[in-house]
Design an enzyme around this catalytic site. Structure first.
Site, short mmCIF file in Angstrom:
data_model
loop_
_atom_site.label_atom_id
_atom_site.label_comp_id
_atom_site.label_asym_id
_atom_site.label_seq_id
_atom_site.Cartn_x
_atom_site.Cartn_y
_atom_site.Cartn_z
N ASN A 279 -5.12 2.23 -13.64
CA ASN A 279 -4.18 1.28 -13.01
C ASN A 279 -2.76 1.79 -13.16
OD1 ASN A 279 -3.24 -1.24 -11.87
ND2 ASN A 279 -2.71 -1.90 -13.95
N LYS B 151 -16.48 -14.44 -9.43
CA LYS B 151 -15.96 -13.07 -9.51
C LYS B 151 -17.14 -12.08 -9.55
CE LYS B 151 -12.39 -12.13 -12.33
NZ LYS B 151 -11.22 -11.33 -11.96
N GLY C 183 0.79 -1.23 0.00
CA GLY C 183 0.00 0.00 0.00
C GLY C 183 0.82 1.28 0.00
N SER C 184 2.04 1.24 -0.53
CA SER C 184 2.82 2.49 -0.56
C SER C 184 2.17 3.50 -1.51
CB SER C 184 4.28 2.23 -0.93
OG SER C 184 4.40 1.83 -2.27
N HIS D 168 1.18 0.40 -13.46
CA HIS D 168 1.87 -0.86 -13.79
C HIS D 168 3.38 -0.60 -13.89
CE1 HIS D 168 2.22 -4.90 -15.43
NE2 HIS D 168 3.07 -4.39 -16.31
C1 GAR Z 1 3.33 -1.27 -7.44
O1 GAR Z 1 4.70 -1.20 -7.72
C2 GAR Z 1 2.52 -1.44 -8.71
O2 GAR Z 1 3.15 -0.88 -9.82
C3 GAR Z 1 2.45 -2.93 -8.84
O3 GAR Z 1 2.29 -3.39 -7.52
C4 GAR Z 1 3.01 -2.54 -6.65
C5 GAR Z 1 2.18 -2.26 -5.42
O4 GAR Z 1 2.95 -1.59 -4.45
N1 GAR Z 1 1.35 -3.31 -9.69
C6 GAR Z 1 1.37 -4.33 -10.55
O5 GAR Z 1 2.33 -5.08 -10.66
C7 GAR Z 1 0.11 -4.48 -11.38
N2 GAR Z 1 0.27 -5.45 -12.40
P1 GAR Z 1 2.25 -0.89 -3.21
O6 GAR Z 1 1.30 -1.90 -2.58
O7 GAR Z 1 3.40 -0.56 -2.28
O8 GAR Z 1 1.55 0.34 -3.71
#
Ligand code: GAR
Length: 185
Positions: A107, A65, A12-13, A109
């Site tokens: 989103n 889902k 969740g950063s 990515h």
């Molecule tokens: C982020 O780096 C995001 O880009 C990635 O998950 C991480 C979540 O970090 N998303 C994906 O890979 C989507 N395909 P966070 O929980 O610290 O925000």
């Protein structure tokens, strides 16, 4: 004031960056809901700290889902959400959610799309041997990481330490996500 929701499955950063920007008025919106599909994920404590109501669910508790997405849509409707921001939500968005909120879901990515879609994007890029990595923010549609691109940022890195690429990338993500949400709103 616009109303946003953040969906996450992990630490969740990005949630924290968005919540902080909303709290200090940098993003002119109220963060009204956090949705998480991983009980125990770090993002849940962060949402509590910011006083953001959350829905935490396990897909296995639902028959399909469509069923858990109906519950999500009901909460989004109730909270009158204008924009849904996926931030490390590691689930493919289905027809139920897209039918109700399509065109209002974005989103983030960790690759320069259309390269390296799906899970483990940074690891895929390292395995391929790229020297330029990046971050993409895009609209969510029925394809896997294939919706129209809104913003991208690249950075150079010559090495094979995935954790370091994640660290560099996440610093960029936090700024880019806040900037992009501000522009969209
Ligand atoms: C982020 O780096 C995001 O880009 C990635 O998950 C991480 C979540 O970090 N998303 C994906 O890979 C989507 N395909 P966070 O929980 O610290 O925000």
């Amino acid at each position: 004031m616009k109303r946003i929701a953040v969906f996450a499955s992990g630490e969740g950063s990005n949630f924290e960056a968005i919540a902080t920007a909303c709290a200090c008025g940098d993003i002119p919106a109220e963060l009204v809901l956090m949705v998480c599909d991983k009980p125990g994920a770090g993002v849940i404590a962060r949402a509590e700290r910011f006083g953001v109501p959350s829905l935490v669910f396990s897909a296995k508790d639902y028959a399909s889902k469509a069923e858990y997405e109906q519950r999500i849509v009901a909460l989004l409707d109730e909270a009158k959400v204008d924009l849904v921001c996926l931030a490390g939500y590691m689930r493919i968005v289905g027809d139920t959610l897209l039918g109700a909120y399509g065109g209002r879901i974005i989103n983030i990515h960790p690759s320069l799309l259309p390269a390296f879609r799906g899970a483990r994007a940074v690891e895929q890029a390292i395995e391929y041997g790229v020297k330029v990595f990046g971050i993409t923010i895009h609209w969510v549609d029925a394809s896997l990481d294939g919706g129209r691109i809104i913003a991208q940022r690249a950075f150079e890195y010559d090495g094979n330490d995935a954790e370091e690429v994640h660290r560099i990338g996440q610093r960029i993500e936090h700024k880019l996500y806040v900037e992009t949400i501000k522009k969209l709103l």
